[in-house]
Each structure stands twice: as C-alpha cells, then as structure tokens.
Design an enzyme around this catalytic site. Sequence first.
Site: not given
Ligand code: SAH
Length: 518
Positions: A40, A62, A179
């Site tokens: 995704d 997404k 999020m």
């Molecule tokens: N599984 C992922 C999280 C998924 S939820 C993890 O472990 O990182 C999706 C949220 O993750 C986004 O809304 C944001 O808040 C955060 N996120 C994911 N990648 C990011 C990044 N590169 N920088 C900042 N926030 C990020």
Amino acid sequence: MQENTTSATVYLVGAGPGDPGLITVRARELLETADILVYDYLASEPVMAYANPGAERIFVGKKGFAKHLTQAEINNLLVKTAQEHPGKRIVRLKGGDPYVFGRGGEEALALKAAGIGFEVVPGVTAGIAAPAYAGIPVTHRTCSSSVTLVTGHEMAGKPESAIDWDALGKLNGTLCLYMGIHDLPHISEQLIFHGKPASTPVALVRWGTTPQQETLTGTLETIASLAEEANFQAPAMIVVGEVVSLRDKLDWFESCPLFGRTVVVTRSRAQASSTTSQLRALGAQVFEYPSIAIAPRVLDEGQLAIFHNLSRYDWIVLTSANGVECFMADIEKAGLDSRALAGVKIASIGPATARALKAHGLTPDLIPPRFIAESIASSLIEQGVGAGSRILLARAAAARNALHHLLENAGASVDVMPLYDTVMPSLGEATEELVDKLRAGAIDAVTFTSSSTARNFVASLDQSVGAEERDNLLENVKLASIGPVTSETLRAAGLEIAAEADPYTIPGLIACLTKLFA
Ligand code: SAH
C-alpha cells in the site's frame, strides 16, 4: 517458516518508515525473491525498488485513494491469492512494523483461520524512527522513562473513546501518536484537560526518514493552530513530551548538506547505485536517469589473439571501470586469465578504475595526478614512454583521441582496443517523469559523470521537448560535472555549469555539489 509446495506462505513484512536503509535484512531478502507483492501507499518507492522485478504487484491502496480496499477485502485477497498460488512466496509489505497500527494482526488471524502458513518480519516503526530522524530520542534518562505508542485515530462507530486520555494525561513519559493529524485540536485539548501542562513540547514529523521529512514544533497549547497555519498534512507522527526540546541540539538529518534537494544521477543503471547511496546519505532525494548503457563489443578472432601476446606492450592503459570489466571478460573469452598481463605495466586513469583493477587482483603501476587523458599522457612520458614504446589503449570505442595523439607525438607506437560502446538506452517513461519533475521545479541538480552521459541527457530532452524548452527547463537547475571534458560537452550544448569536481572523481563531484548547496 512454513513453506512447502502445497500451499503458499504469506510473509507479513515491515517496510520500515521510508528510508530504504531502514529495511531489515530479512525483509530485503523476501522482497528480492517474492513471487507476488501486496503493498500500500506507505511502502515507499525506494523500498519497492528492492523487489523482484518479475513479481506480480497488487496495490491495495489506503483510505481516501480511489482503489481503496476494505480490510476485510484485503484479508480475503491474501487468503485467496495464497490458495490460488501453491508454493509461491507472497509478500504483504506494510509501512513501518506490520503489528504496530498496521492491522497485521487481523491479516494474520485471517490467514490462520484459512490454514495458510505465515511469517512476520517486524519493521522499524515510524513512532520511533520519525522522531529519531527529527533529532528526538523517544526516551532520555533525565526527562522520559517511558514511551507510549498511541493511535490518534479513534475507531469509527465506537460509543466511548477507545483512548484512555485520563491515563495518558497522567503519564510522564513520551507519547507517540499515529494517525492523529486530523484530530490534533481534539488530541491536544484532551491531553491538557487530563492533566498535561499546556507548555509540554510537541513535534509533528511528516514523512519521517525520507527526503520530504518536515518537522513542526510547538506546545500542546500552540501546536494545533501552528499546524493549521502551516497546512501540515498526514502522514505524520505527533510526539509529545520533554524529549522534543532535545531536537534543538540533536537534529542531524534535516541539517544534512543535501537535505531537501533532489539530484538526478545520469550514470548507467549498473553504476548508479553507489553514487545514489552516497547522495542519499547526505540527505538528498535521488532520481536515477540512466542516460547511458554499456554495450560490450564482441571481439573478433584477430582482436582476441592480442591477449595471447600482451607482453609485447610496455604499458596497457585503462581509462574507465567499465573498460576494466570488459577487458577482463575478454581475457577470459580468449581462454586466458590475469597471468596474460604478466610483465606489462598498467596505467589507470583514476581511483575508480584502479579499484576495478584491484577487484581483479591487479594493482596499477600508475595513476596520474589529474584524472584526465592529458595528465595520464604526461605521467607516462615522465615514466620514460617515448620512441620505441609500445602502448595498448583499452577503452570505449568512442573516446577522445587526445591520449592517442599525445603518446604518438612522443614517439610511442599505440594500439587501440575498442572494448565497448556507450549507447543511449530507451528512456521513454523515465524521460516523461523527468520532464514533469523539471516543469514542477522539483529538480535541484543534475550530475554528469562523463561526456556521454551529458550528450545523451541533452539528446533525450531535446527529443522529448526540443532544445528551446530544454534550456527553459534547465534554467534553474544546477548542472554539476565530473571534470573539464564533461563540462566542455555541456557548454557545447549551450548549457551553463554550476560546479565542476576537483579531483575529477565521484567523491569530488559529490563534494562540489555539497559546497554548491551549503
Ligand atoms: N505500521 C506503521 C504505522 C501505520 S499507521 C508503523 O509501524 O510505522 C499510519 C500512520 O503511521 C500515519 O498516519 C502516520 O501517523 C504514521 N507514519 C507512517 N509512516 C510515517 C512516516 N514516514 N513519518 C511520519 N509518520 C509516519
């Protein structure tokens, strides 16, 4: 691992937060060997570049994206794909860690229920990595002894808050909220209401660990209005706690010399990767546009016979790393090995060519002080090359004749062995993408590592948009050249050079680019 030939195995793989260097060894191994890839939008482009090019790719999008599938649909898709492809490696790639707000648990349960084998590969989660790249350690002995990963997005339709604001308000440690950007006003209000001082430092880190990283800091009281003012968008982490104030001292990534810059690398695909990783390490975003490809020549019997008699030469001169690879491959084709070079002196035009030789167990006898033909000629002459000397120039078919002439003028007899052609690969889509980026002002610099990369780069733009438009597109782009010969080629096309490497090497080129943007 539960791989067998009767059913497929699904790998729930963490892609890390975005920087392709933050993927695990296991994840990379699985990407390289995947048969089917389900991914995704948080699985970033440079990470996807590791994936087996032959793998079937299924984008599951997404929320908010046109092609969005619901979680139930994704679960079904994984089960069905596994059932329909016995013995295949199915990689389900997820941003960050699959089990941290990644709904990996739900996918694993669906697979389990259908009797499908699975493996989980944890990833570096954004909640830890994005703050780290923003200069914020999530724990710190003097000010935070806990870190809590929280979803800032409440499950729709739940009557009560899924988030225990009361407990979070009482915690003294760091809060990392995923999020939550859309609900930022509500989140900061709740935390203040439940006992957190309004002055608690907060950082928002968007696209953390990538060249597009953006960080905004404030306090629980100010952050919502600051974010609104700055139109700060998802995806971003919200980091709440005293640790945020360490950023003033510990920021390292956003202050990298090429951070926020997009640099085009025009080298051949095979050679681009080391340049690309050096540029990335300095914070740059790299767009690879391989404007040359190497096509080794097939030598005829007569040419191959030369390898059986190399000792008749005093010097063999190699002028590129590509030349070394072709030369060594041709020696093998002639049924020989490096012993064919016994007794012959070897001159290398510069350190990269020397490194290529060393990889074949050969140490050059000469590297000139400046890495161009004129300098290698005068160094050879200093070493006694003159009347009666026999020289073999093993090089690209289309090369400048300067070296040849200078050595002949000194009285040497010179043979040329044309090893390879540099050809222009078909760049169709890549050119379109490049032009789009140039139009959008999204390219800061283009690097040229040889005259042929320069010539082909110009030619492909001219074919696509015409010379006049090409000049317009490049007007605000810094062109950096590896040395005077490449610069001359660009100037001959009417282009202006912003920086020229000295020494004439890739590190020299990267150094002059860094200086340019300092
Ligand atoms: N599984 C992922 C999280 C998924 S939820 C993890 O472990 O990182 C999706 C949220 O993750 C986004 O809304 C944001 O808040 C955060 N996120 C994911 N990648 C990011 C990044 N590169 N920088 C900042 N926030 C990020």
